[in-house]
Structure formats: C-alpha cells, structure tokens
Write a protein that holds these residues in place. Structure first.
Motif, PDB file in Angstrom:
ATOM      1  N   SER A 154       0.830  -1.207   0.000  1.00  0.00           N
ATOM      2  CA  SER A 154       0.000   0.000   0.000  1.00  0.00           C
ATOM      3  C   SER A 154       0.867   1.261   0.000  1.00  0.00           C
ATOM      4  O   SER A 154       0.597   2.219  -0.737  1.00  0.00           O
ATOM      5  CB  SER A 154      -0.927   0.001   1.220  1.00  0.00           C
ATOM      6  OG  SER A 154      -1.798  -1.114   1.194  1.00  0.00           O
ATOM      7  N   ALA A 155       1.921   1.247   0.817  1.00  0.00           N
ATOM      8  CA  ALA A 155       2.828   2.406   0.847  1.00  0.00           C
ATOM      9  C   ALA A 155       3.520   2.581  -0.501  1.00  0.00           C
ATOM     10  O   ALA A 155       3.645   3.705  -1.012  1.00  0.00           O
ATOM     11  CB  ALA A 155       3.858   2.224   1.954  1.00  0.00           C
ATOM     12  N   ALA A 156       3.963   1.452  -1.074  1.00  0.00           N
ATOM     13  CA  ALA A 156       4.595   1.536  -2.394  1.00  0.00           C
ATOM     14  C   ALA A 156       3.601   2.016  -3.446  1.00  0.00           C
ATOM     15  O   ALA A 156       3.974   2.762  -4.362  1.00  0.00           O
ATOM     16  CB  ALA A 156       5.167   0.175  -2.781  1.00  0.00           C
ATOM     17  N   PHE A 160       4.005   5.207  -5.759  1.00  0.00           N
ATOM     18  CA  PHE A 160       3.995   5.048  -7.221  1.00  0.00           C
ATOM     19  C   PHE A 160       2.998   5.997  -7.864  1.00  0.00           C
ATOM     20  O   PHE A 160       3.296   6.614  -8.900  1.00  0.00           O
ATOM     21  CB  PHE A 160       3.652   3.606  -7.587  1.00  0.00           C
ATOM     22  CG  PHE A 160       3.330   3.430  -9.043  1.00  0.00           C
ATOM     23  CD1 PHE A 160       4.340   3.345  -9.994  1.00  0.00           C
ATOM     24  CD2 PHE A 160       2.006   3.371  -9.478  1.00  0.00           C
ATOM     25  CE1 PHE A 160       4.046   3.201 -11.336  1.00  0.00           C
ATOM     26  CE2 PHE A 160       1.704   3.222 -10.822  1.00  0.00           C
ATOM     27  CZ  PHE A 160       2.724   3.135 -11.752  1.00  0.00           C
ATOM     28  N   LEU A 161       1.800   6.119  -7.292  1.00  0.00           N
ATOM     29  CA  LEU A 161       0.788   6.984  -7.894  1.00  0.00           C
ATOM     30  C   LEU A 161       1.256   8.435  -7.936  1.00  0.00           C
ATOM     31  O   LEU A 161       1.026   9.147  -8.919  1.00  0.00           O
ATOM     32  CB  LEU A 161      -0.518   6.867  -7.114  1.00  0.00           C
ATOM     33  CG  LEU A 161      -1.301   5.566  -7.312  1.00  0.00           C
ATOM     34  CD1 LEU A 161      -2.528   5.561  -6.415  1.00  0.00           C
ATOM     35  CD2 LEU A 161      -1.707   5.390  -8.777  1.00  0.00           C
ATOM     36  N   ILE A 162       1.924   8.891  -6.875  1.00  0.00           N
ATOM     37  CA  ILE A 162       2.442  10.268  -6.866  1.00  0.00           C
ATOM     38  C   ILE A 162       3.509  10.434  -7.944  1.00  0.00           C
ATOM     39  O   ILE A 162       3.495  11.395  -8.724  1.00  0.00           O
ATOM     40  CB  ILE A 162       3.000  10.610  -5.479  1.00  0.00           C
ATOM     41  CG1 ILE A 162       1.866  10.596  -4.441  1.00  0.00           C
ATOM     42  CG2 ILE A 162       3.695  11.970  -5.503  1.00  0.00           C
ATOM     43  CD1 ILE A 162       2.338  10.780  -3.015  1.00  0.00           C
ATOM     44  N   TRP A 163       4.450   9.487  -7.988  1.00  0.00           N
ATOM     45  CA  TRP A 163       5.523   9.563  -8.993  1.00  0.00           C
ATOM     46  C   TRP A 163       4.970   9.424 -10.405  1.00  0.00           C
ATOM     47  O   TRP A 163       5.389  10.128 -11.325  1.00  0.00           O
ATOM     48  CB  TRP A 163       6.540   8.463  -8.700  1.00  0.00           C
ATOM     49  CG  TRP A 163       7.564   8.281  -9.773  1.00  0.00           C
ATOM     50  CD1 TRP A 163       8.659   9.049 -10.016  1.00  0.00           C
ATOM     51  CD2 TRP A 163       7.587   7.243 -10.755  1.00  0.00           C
ATOM     52  NE1 TRP A 163       9.367   8.558 -11.096  1.00  0.00           N
ATOM     53  CE2 TRP A 163       8.725   7.451 -11.559  1.00  0.00           C
ATOM     54  CE3 TRP A 163       6.753   6.157 -11.023  1.00  0.00           C
ATOM     55  CZ2 TRP A 163       9.041   6.608 -12.618  1.00  0.00           C
ATOM     56  CZ3 TRP A 163       7.069   5.316 -12.074  1.00  0.00           C
ATOM     57  CH2 TRP A 163       8.205   5.545 -12.857  1.00  0.00           C
ATOM     58  N   TRP A 164       3.983   8.510 -10.569  1.00  0.00           N
ATOM     59  CA  TRP A 164       3.416   8.265 -11.905  1.00  0.00           C
ATOM     60  C   TRP A 164       2.680   9.509 -12.397  1.00  0.00           C
ATOM     61  O   TRP A 164       2.788   9.879 -13.572  1.00  0.00           O
ATOM     62  CB  TRP A 164       2.466   7.077 -11.844  1.00  0.00           C
ATOM     63  CG  TRP A 164       1.799   6.768 -13.148  1.00  0.00           C
ATOM     64  CD1 TRP A 164       2.275   6.015 -14.178  1.00  0.00           C
ATOM     65  CD2 TRP A 164       0.505   7.223 -13.570  1.00  0.00           C
ATOM     66  NE1 TRP A 164       1.371   5.963 -15.204  1.00  0.00           N
ATOM     67  CE2 TRP A 164       0.280   6.694 -14.865  1.00  0.00           C
ATOM     68  CE3 TRP A 164      -0.485   8.007 -12.995  1.00  0.00           C
ATOM     69  CZ2 TRP A 164      -0.894   6.939 -15.578  1.00  0.00           C
ATOM     70  CZ3 TRP A 164      -1.655   8.258 -13.694  1.00  0.00           C
ATOM     71  CH2 TRP A 164      -1.842   7.723 -14.970  1.00  0.00           C
ATOM     72  N   LEU A 169       2.262  13.935 -16.118  1.00  0.00           N
ATOM     73  CA  LEU A 169       2.070  15.360 -16.378  1.00  0.00           C
ATOM     74  C   LEU A 169       3.274  15.951 -17.107  1.00  0.00           C
ATOM     75  O   LEU A 169       3.119  16.803 -17.994  1.00  0.00           O
ATOM     76  CB  LEU A 169       1.831  16.101 -15.059  1.00  0.00           C
ATOM     77  CG  LEU A 169       0.500  15.812 -14.362  1.00  0.00           C
ATOM     78  CD1 LEU A 169       0.455  16.487 -13.000  1.00  0.00           C
ATOM     79  CD2 LEU A 169      -0.677  16.254 -15.228  1.00  0.00           C
ATOM     80  N   GLY A 170       4.472  15.504 -16.743  1.00  0.00           N
ATOM     81  CA  GLY A 170       5.661  15.986 -17.435  1.00  0.00           C
ATOM     82  C   GLY A 170       5.689  15.591 -18.899  1.00  0.00           C
ATOM     83  O   GLY A 170       6.069  16.385 -19.771  1.00  0.00           O
ATOM     84  N   ILE A 171       5.265  14.355 -19.200  1.00  0.00           N
ATOM     85  CA  ILE A 171       5.232  13.895 -20.588  1.00  0.00           C
ATOM     86  C   ILE A 171       4.217  14.702 -21.384  1.00  0.00           C
ATOM     87  O   ILE A 171       4.469  15.106 -22.525  1.00  0.00           O
ATOM     88  CB  ILE A 171       4.922  12.392 -20.639  1.00  0.00           C
ATOM     89  CG1 ILE A 171       6.114  11.591 -20.102  1.00  0.00           C
ATOM     90  CG2 ILE A 171       4.588  11.951 -22.055  1.00  0.00           C
ATOM     91  CD1 ILE A 171       5.863  10.109 -20.008  1.00  0.00           C
TER      92      ILE A 171
END
Length: 242
Positions: A154-156, A160-164, A169-171
């Motif tokens: 769950s922590a991972a 992941f969702l924040i990083w993804w 958004l950057g792409i």
C-alpha cells in the motif's frame, strides 16, 4: 537525397541495439506478470474446488510457492527493464538532444502496477486455503506475513501513484512543446516489427481476466475451460514478438 538514404549519425546503430534490449526486458516483465497471475489464479481455483482437505493442501502449497517465486522474479525483471530503459533515454538525449515521445510509457507502468496489485490481492487469500486444509497455526503465521506485505504494498502504491502522476504530467507538458525530436529514422527495425504482438497480448489479458472472474466466482467454468484459459494466457504471453 532522402533522409532514410543518408548515413546514420554516430551511435544510431548502437541505439537500435539498446532499444531492442529494452523492449526484450519490457516483454519479460509482462510475460512474468501475466504468467504469475494466471498460474496463481488457476491454483487457487483448483484449491477452492477440491472436495477434501487432503486435496486442498497440495494446491494451497502450490499457490504459496507460485506467489513466493513470482514476487522476486517480477522485482528482478522490473529492475532490469528500468536499468535498460534509463540507458536508452540517456543515449537518446546524447544523440537527439530531445528524446522521442514516450506517451505510452505511463500506460505500461500503470499496467504493471495494476498487475502487482492483483497479485498481492490474490496472495492475501493464501492463508484461507491453509485454514481450509486445517493448518490453522501455519495459516495464522502466514496471515501476519501477508498483512505486512499488504502494508508495504500500500505504501509503495501511494508512492507510485504520486511519482506516476508527476511523470505523466511531465510527458504531457513536453508533448505540447514545439520542435520535438526527429525520432530515429535510421532504425532498421522501425516499421518492420511484428504486428501480431498487440493481438496476442490482448488474448493473454482476456484469458487472465476470465481466470480472475472464475476466482472471484463471477462465473463457474468447467475445469477444461480453466486449463484452456491458463494455456492461452501462457502461450499468448510467450509467443508475443517472437
């Protein structure tokens, strides 16, 4: 002179090889993911349908063995994929200044994350199968391990969702800028790759989804259908891009 008739820039042929290695690593991740989910789901369906405790126990052990094998294999294949993808992106920046578009990259990563979530949810049902086999002490100990894995997962997942989201958004922001990369028109494999890969991956996904539906008791297919779906998922995954 046509662009494709010009001599390739220095490093273009090496980049082609690096891209091929990255595609192979990505394929290995998805083969391992679909195969693990299909095998684990099938073993659990068989365990649920076993008429006696004696017949349930070996299938519960098989489910646990598949899960224990799948987790490190998936982690290793993803590490290899990530390392090779970073090498490709670094070489693209050196060669083209701006790397080609990576609009499908967030979808691939999201698909892998969903696969991990499904695998962990299936693993969470393993203790119940040992309870059905009357191994209550082992089932209780396994429940602690499963709960710990769920907390870590769950922590991972949140990380992941924040990083993804930031990467996606950057792409999208880079896609709206003018003057993008010319890509790699000297790539010998460009336009010559097998087109049946998408259909095979779709077939594997449908087979895995059908097995998950049977595991969730959304439908009750006979055992020959279960074995046929397992075979389809494994075969479609293995022969993709061959």
């Amino acid at each position: 002179m046509l662009l494709t008739e010009m001599a390739p820039p220095p490093g273009a042929e090496a980049l082609t090889g690096l891209r091929a290695r990255a595609r192979t690593a990505r394929r290995a991740v998805f083969v391992a993911l679909t195969g693990s989910i299909a095998l684990l789901t099938t073993a659990q369906v068989l365990a649920d349908r076993a008429p006696t405790r004696e017949q349930t126990l070996p299938l519960a052990v098989l489910s646990l063995a598949v899960l224990a094998t799948a987790l490190p294999v998936l982690a290793a294949t993803q590490l290899v994929w990530g390392a090779r993808a970073r090498v490709v992106r670094r070489r693209e920046r050196e060669l083209f200044a701006v790397p080609p578009s990576a609009r499908r990259r967030p979808l691939s990563r999201l698909g892998v994350a969903c696969g991990w979530a499904v695998l962990l949810l299936l693993g969470g049902t393993c203790p119940g199968q040992f309870r059905a086999s009357a191994l209550y002490a082992f089932a209780d100990a396994l429940s602690w391990a499963v709960e710990a894995a769920m907390v870590i997962g769950s922590a991972a997942g949140v990380s992941f969702l924040i990083w993804w989201a930031r990467d996606a958004l950057g792409i999208m922001a880079r896609a709206g800028r003018p003057g993008g990369s010319p890509g790699d028109p000297w790539d010998p494999g460009r336009g010559a790759r097998p087109r049946g890969g998408a259909a095979l991956w779709t077939g594997a996904a449908v087979a895995v989804a059908a097995l998950l539906g049977a595991r969730a008791h959304l439908w009750e297919p006979p055992m020959p259908i279960i074995y046929a779906l397992l075979t389809a998922a494994l075969v479609c995954g293995v022969v993709t891009d061959e």
